[in-house]
Enzyme design. Structure first.
Site, short mmCIF file in Angstrom:
data_model
loop_
_atom_site.label_atom_id
_atom_site.label_comp_id
_atom_site.label_asym_id
_atom_site.label_seq_id
_atom_site.Cartn_x
_atom_site.Cartn_y
_atom_site.Cartn_z
N ARG A 100 0.08 21.32 84.03
CA ARG A 100 0.75 22.20 83.07
C ARG A 100 2.22 22.37 83.41
O ARG A 100 3.07 22.40 82.50
CB ARG A 100 0.04 23.56 83.04
CG ARG A 100 0.65 24.59 82.08
CD ARG A 100 1.02 24.04 80.72
NE ARG A 100 -0.07 23.31 80.07
CZ ARG A 100 0.10 22.54 79.01
NH1 ARG A 100 1.31 22.35 78.50
NH2 ARG A 100 -0.94 21.94 78.46
N LYS A 167 36.01 36.87 76.72
CA LYS A 167 35.44 36.98 75.38
C LYS A 167 35.93 38.25 74.70
O LYS A 167 36.71 39.02 75.25
CB LYS A 167 33.92 36.92 75.47
CG LYS A 167 33.42 35.65 76.16
CD LYS A 167 31.98 35.35 75.88
CE LYS A 167 31.80 34.73 74.52
NZ LYS A 167 30.42 34.30 74.25
N ASP A 222 36.20 31.39 67.76
CA ASP A 222 34.86 31.90 67.51
C ASP A 222 34.65 32.29 66.06
O ASP A 222 35.42 33.08 65.49
CB ASP A 222 34.60 33.11 68.41
CG ASP A 222 33.15 33.56 68.36
OD1 ASP A 222 32.26 32.72 68.53
OD2 ASP A 222 32.91 34.77 68.15
#
Length: 286
Positions: A100, A167, A222
């Site tokens: 898995r 930012k 942006d």
């Protein structure tokens, strides 16, 4: 692989196996006699780009070093339905304990590499490259960013430590672009940090503010429309590296690239990509 990266991968695998196996794989332990030998093949079930083979080898080795793996298709290769990437043979208990985790890693990484490859193909004929972001699965960023690179993309900063990325919130908290950029440069000098500075802008006025203050290596544009982006690139006129971000999809990536930016960044490469379907098919040894 560098020793630091090797140690990180090993620790990641150990934590993932502990999460999955706990005090034992009781299904395998109760149904299959100890020492029983077998083999399994990794079968690709849809077209895409293969990624995570190196990590699969590390998982098998960490679960049971006696497992033998024969690799047929390498990382970064194009694959199709029915392709067999590798064959693993040895202890059935070991194979099932690793199954898995191997699939989870490979399906996730292959899905990211496949999506990235489609974007890079859409950008052919332009000078624009596609970047990933920090919008990644916690503690799997190193795998997801590697998958982007395998798909032909370019890695953006890995974390908060290898680039100063100013930012909108940083700008607003600092009191403006000029203040944020000047403080970032002062910090970089005082700390002796040889890292680039990128600043995010939201409109053409902020573009002009960055050009006035200078002192950065890259400007992130942006949520600009394609038309506004083209105008911003013309204003910047090659003085700084440019990056477009926000609202960029597989469908409109080429249009953004045509506006002339150096990079487009896409969080969707890692935060909402579809895993590539594959399975590990078991067989008893002859």
């Amino acid at each position: 692989m560098k020793q630091e990266e090797h140690d990180y991968l090993r620790n990641f695998i150990a934590a993932a196996l502990k999460e999955d196996i706990g005090d034992g794989d009781h299904t395998s332990l109760s149904t299959i006699p100890a020492g029983k030998m077998g083999e399994a093949t990794l079968i690709v079930k849809e077209q895409g780009v293969l990624a995570g083979v190196a990590e699969a080898l590390a998982v098998f080795a960490q679960v049971d070093s006696s497992l033998q793996v024969e690799v047929f298709i390498s990382d970064g290769s194009n694959v199709k339905l029915g392709d067999v990437a590798f064959k693993v043979s040895g202890s059935i208990h070991g194979i099932l304990a690793a199954e898995r985790l191997v699939l989870n890693i490979m399906q996730r990484m292959s899905g990211i590499a496949t999506a990235t490859r489609r974007i890079t193909q859409a950008l052919e004929g332009t000078a624009t490259r596609v970047l990933d972001t920090r919008k990644t699965t916690p503690l799997m960023r190193f795998l997801e960013k590697k998958a982007v690179a395998l798909g032909g993309g370019t890695n953006h900063r890995f974390g908060l430590y290898d680039m100063i990325l100013i930012k909108d919130n940083h700008v607003d908290y600092a009191g403006g672009i000029k203040q944020a950029v000047e403080r970032a440069n002062q910090y970089r000098t005082e700390q002796g940090k040889v890292i680039p500075i990128e600043v995010e802008v939201r409109n053409l006025d902020e573009v002009r503010q960055v050009l006035e203050v200078g002192g950065v290596e890259r400007i992130m544009l942006d949520n600009f429309s394609v038309e506004l982006l083209r105008e911003a690139v013309a204003i910047i006129d090659g003085r700084y590296v440019t990056e477009a971000s926000g609202g960029i999809t597989e469908e409109n990536a080429a249009a953004y690239a045509a506006a002339g930016v150096d990079y487009i960044s896409m969080g969707a490469l890692t935060h909402s990509v579809k895993s590539l379907d594959m399975s590990l098919k078991a067989k008893l040894s002859d």
